[in-house]
Design an enzyme around this catalytic site. Structure first.
Site, PDB file in Angstrom:
ATOM      1  N   ASP A   1       5.896 -16.093  53.542  1.00 29.98           N
ATOM      2  CA  ASP A   1       4.487 -16.385  53.306  1.00 29.98           C
ATOM      3  C   ASP A   1       4.281 -17.473  52.258  1.00 29.98           C
ATOM      4  O   ASP A   1       5.074 -17.663  51.347  1.00 29.98           O
ATOM      5  CB  ASP A   1       3.735 -15.121  52.893  1.00 29.98           C
ATOM      6  CG  ASP A   1       4.364 -14.394  51.718  1.00 29.98           C
ATOM      7  OD1 ASP A   1       5.607 -14.388  51.606  1.00 29.98           O
ATOM      8  OD2 ASP A   1       3.613 -13.832  50.893  1.00 29.98           O
TER       9      ASP A   1
ATOM     10  N   GLU B   1       5.240 -11.345  50.762  1.00 29.08           N
ATOM     11  CA  GLU B   1       5.909 -11.182  49.460  1.00 29.08           C
ATOM     12  C   GLU B   1       4.944 -11.431  48.313  1.00 29.08           C
ATOM     13  O   GLU B   1       5.068 -10.824  47.260  1.00 29.08           O
ATOM     14  CB  GLU B   1       7.107 -12.133  49.370  1.00 29.08           C
ATOM     15  CG  GLU B   1       7.998 -11.908  48.163  1.00 29.08           C
ATOM     16  CD  GLU B   1       7.508 -12.562  46.873  1.00 29.08           C
ATOM     17  OE1 GLU B   1       7.744 -12.004  45.783  1.00 29.08           O
ATOM     18  OE2 GLU B   1       6.881 -13.642  46.956  1.00 29.08           O
TER      19      GLU B   1
END
Length: 391
Positions: free
Chosen positions: A77, A135
């Site tokens: 991400d 994350e």
């Protein structure tokens, strides 16, 4: 051909993967384009692929005879940041940027997939590649664990790398023991009695109470935590009042706590409650404190870290090995390493022609020379953990 030379053969492909991910970043758990690209690449290489874990997580599995199962994690991400690098491959998605290096992690992860498939005669066991969403603050690793990513098969070891802008390119750091901190967010609502600012004697001033609390909280680390330990208590938000001549009923404080040691963590949390609540009581106010656990400390297994040390020396030479990097930042890979022994290591990525820029910054840059460095060390560590029979 092993080591850095082997990794360098993929340099152009690593750069192409990384720049594509960088150009089209996605945030959180909704990483549809990113996950689709990774899953397609893994299938084309010959991996068994599982999709949809933690919404868009991808797992690639390669069984190569009997032996240990080793998991490699790469986070996917990006961040909600408007990129300001001016790069020709800068983000095409407004307000979204790979400002932490996850684009490099995915490229290296695909590089591991390619080289491990290509050199199956040099290792034996099962490789489990985990590409993780969420994350950045969503604990995607914890969701993946809940959804069974550590089963079928269960890894014997976990390896994770992260590019690091404060570390010189060509240097790799692997530190045994605690490496990244446990994290909590906290807030305190201070309720007093509002009134006219010209008559404070008729009020219970929530702002003055909050100010006293902010000052007192600074004593937790300096007076309640031993000098040999580490802790951070930060007040990052103070909100109270809307008019210059009104003392407000309520003032809000928010912040974060970071620790390595669970005993220190409990001490810090206990003192946070005591200081906030007793200071408010002393001032005639009330305080409501809430704490949210964001993630545990990330702790490297000493034996697995020693293997990574050997891999770094083999690929880059002893001078490239750093063993002391720790940070009070947090990382949800801690959920994997809490259950499976492993090593989380840092790959230096400082640009050659400019000072390093911090992670989570709109000017963040990755020196792409770090890509084969990270790939070479990861490959060497995997082969040491999964040697062929008779080696």
């Amino acid at each position: 051909m092993h080591g850095l030379d082997e990794a360098q053969t993929l340099y152009e492909q690593l750069v192409a993967w990384r720049r594509d991910f960088h150009r089209y970043p996605e945030v959180g758990l909704a990483l549809n384009r990113t996950a689709e690209k990774i899953a397609r690449a893994l299938r084309e290489m010959g991996y068994a692929v599982q999709e949809g874990i933690a919404t868009t997580g991808v797992v690639g599995l390669l069984e190569n005879g009997s032996g240990p199962t080793v998991m490699v994690r790469a986070d996917m991400d990006a961040l909600p940041i408007q990129e300001e690098t001016g790069l020709p491959y800068a983000s095409q998605n407004p307000g979204t940027m790979h400002a932490c290096g996850h684009d490099a992690h995915m490229a290296i992860g695909l590089g591991v997939a390619e080289l491990m498939m290509r050199t199956r005669d040099t290792w034996q066991g099962t490789l489990k590649l985990v590409f993780q969403p969420g994350e950045e603050g969503l604990n995607g690793a914890a969701i993946m664990v809940q959804e069974g990513v550590l089963e079928n098969p269960r890894p014997d070891y976990v390896l994770v790398l992260h590019v690091w802008s404060d570390l010189a390119t060509g240097t790799v750091s692997a530190t045994p023991g605690p490496v990244m901190a446990a994290a909590e967010s906290w807030q305190a609502v201070i309720t007093g009695k509002g009134g006219h600012a010209a008559h404070p004697e008729e009020t219970v001033d929530s702002i003055v109470t909050a100010a006293m609390i902010v000052t007192a909280l600074q004593t937790i680390v300096s007076r309640n935590v031993g000098a040999e330990e580490a802790a951070v208590v930060t007040v990052s938000i103070v909100q109270g009042g809307e008019a210059f001549n009104i003392i407000p009923d309520q003032t809000l404080l928010k912040g974060t706590i970071r620790t390595y040691n669970p005993t220190v963590r409990e001490t810090v949390l206990q003192r946070l409650h005591q200081i906030v609540e007793s200071t408010a009581q002393m001032m005639g106010a009330r305080a409501e404190v809430t704490v949210e656990e964001l993630g545990p400390a990330l702790v490297n297994d000493p034996a697995a870290t020693a293997i990574v040390h050997a891999a770094i020396r083999e690929v880059l030479g002893a001078s490239a090995l750093d063993t002391g990097l720790r940070t009070m930042a947090s990382e949800d890979a801690a959920y994997f390493l809490r259950e499976i022994p492993g090593c989380y290591f840092f790959v230096g990525c400082t640009p050659e022609d400019q000072p390093p820029t911090p992670h989570h910054n709109p000017h963040f840059m990755v020196n792409e020379a770090a890509l084969p460095v990270g790939l070479g060390v990861m490959m060497a560590a995997l082969r040491k953990l999964m040697p062929p029979e008779g080696a």
